[in-house]
Write a protein that holds these residues in place. Sequence first.
Motif, PDB file in Angstrom:
ATOM      1  N   LEU A 102       0.830  -1.211   0.000  1.00  0.00           N
ATOM      2  CA  LEU A 102       0.000   0.000   0.000  1.00  0.00           C
ATOM      3  C   LEU A 102       0.864   1.262   0.000  1.00  0.00           C
ATOM      4  N   LEU A 103       1.926   1.256   0.791  1.00  0.00           N
ATOM      5  CA  LEU A 103       2.825   2.403   0.855  1.00  0.00           C
ATOM      6  C   LEU A 103       3.507   2.630  -0.489  1.00  0.00           C
ATOM      7  N   TRP A 104       3.971   1.549  -1.100  1.00  0.00           N
ATOM      8  CA  TRP A 104       4.596   1.656  -2.412  1.00  0.00           C
ATOM      9  C   TRP A 104       3.596   2.199  -3.423  1.00  0.00           C
ATOM     10  N   GLY A 105       2.366   1.699  -3.409  1.00  0.00           N
ATOM     11  CA  GLY A 105       1.333   2.174  -4.325  1.00  0.00           C
ATOM     12  C   GLY A 105       1.017   3.648  -4.122  1.00  0.00           C
ATOM     13  N   TYR A 106       0.958   4.065  -2.875  1.00  0.00           N
ATOM     14  CA  TYR A 106       0.697   5.470  -2.571  1.00  0.00           C
ATOM     15  C   TYR A 106       1.776   6.365  -3.180  1.00  0.00           C
ATOM     16  N   PHE A 107       3.039   6.028  -2.924  1.00  0.00           N
ATOM     17  CA  PHE A 107       4.118   6.854  -3.464  1.00  0.00           C
ATOM     18  C   PHE A 107       4.209   6.743  -4.985  1.00  0.00           C
ATOM     19  N   ARG A 108       3.853   5.612  -5.517  1.00  0.00           N
ATOM     20  CA  ARG A 108       3.841   5.421  -6.984  1.00  0.00           C
ATOM     21  C   ARG A 108       2.839   6.369  -7.621  1.00  0.00           C
ATOM     22  N   VAL A 109       1.659   6.453  -7.042  1.00  0.00           N
ATOM     23  CA  VAL A 109       0.622   7.353  -7.568  1.00  0.00           C
ATOM     24  C   VAL A 109       1.012   8.813  -7.319  1.00  0.00           C
ATOM     25  N   LYS A 110       1.517   9.101  -6.135  1.00  0.00           N
ATOM     26  CA  LYS A 110       1.869  10.472  -5.782  1.00  0.00           C
ATOM     27  C   LYS A 110       2.985  11.025  -6.660  1.00  0.00           C
ATOM     28  N   LYS A 111       4.000  10.223  -6.890  1.00  0.00           N
ATOM     29  CA  LYS A 111       5.159  10.672  -7.675  1.00  0.00           C
ATOM     30  C   LYS A 111       4.950  10.475  -9.180  1.00  0.00           C
ATOM     31  N   GLY A 112       4.020   9.611  -9.553  1.00  0.00           N
ATOM     32  CA  GLY A 112       3.761   9.365 -10.962  1.00  0.00           C
ATOM     33  C   GLY A 112       4.814   8.529 -11.656  1.00  0.00           C
ATOM     34  N   LYS A 113       5.637   7.869 -10.890  1.00  0.00           N
ATOM     35  CA  LYS A 113       6.673   7.008 -11.460  1.00  0.00           C
ATOM     36  C   LYS A 113       7.013   5.925 -10.465  1.00  0.00           C
ATOM     37  N   ASN A 114       7.759   4.946 -10.911  1.00  0.00           N
ATOM     38  CA  ASN A 114       8.199   3.874 -10.027  1.00  0.00           C
ATOM     39  C   ASN A 114       9.186   4.451  -9.014  1.00  0.00           C
ATOM     40  N   ILE A 115       9.033   4.076  -7.769  1.00  0.00           N
ATOM     41  CA  ILE A 115       9.902   4.605  -6.715  1.00  0.00           C
ATOM     42  C   ILE A 115      10.635   3.464  -6.026  1.00  0.00           C
TER      43      ILE A 115
END
Length: 176
Positions: free
Chosen positions: A67-80
């Motif tokens: 969930l945390l990875w998905g949140y930052f993925r959506v927020k940043k718009g790229k793979n993190i």
Amino acid sequence: MVVLKVISLLGLIAVFYQDMKYRAVYWIFFPLLALLFFLIKYPQSGWMVVLEDAFWAIAFFAFQLLLLWGYFRVKKGKNIQLIDHYLGLGDILFLGTVAFYFSPVNYVLFYLSSLLIVLLYVMIKGMFNRYTTPHIPLAGLQAIFLFGLMVWEFWNGQIQLGSDSWIYHSNLWTIN
């Protein structure tokens, strides 16, 4: 059993000290603590229950990471890269390690309450020191919190962090 608990308490103090001072923890502490936690819980529950409880706790934590990875993925718009940019590997390893000590419900309670305590620590520290490092010693703070819980469990006698039965059979849920 008492010797294993004392050794694990010393290990938790070492994790706390290293994370607070160096913002890094020797990796060897994590498998050693996991083994100690397994050996502490094993006589009460048996090896199948210990492994099953650890599986569910780690599954819960893995879901949280997803969930945390998905949140930052959506927020940043790229793979993190979640590890080392947002969470340290030691923080993740520590939460996997303590899964061998707790029952699933107690793991979730520990996870949530320790995150709240760490958040309070960071907020209070930020009020007094504006120029702090952005790195939070999560594993170290959780280790000292677990240290306190284990000492409380030892002195209380009714609380068993490796079993959910103390929650279900306590007077917490009765209304007078």
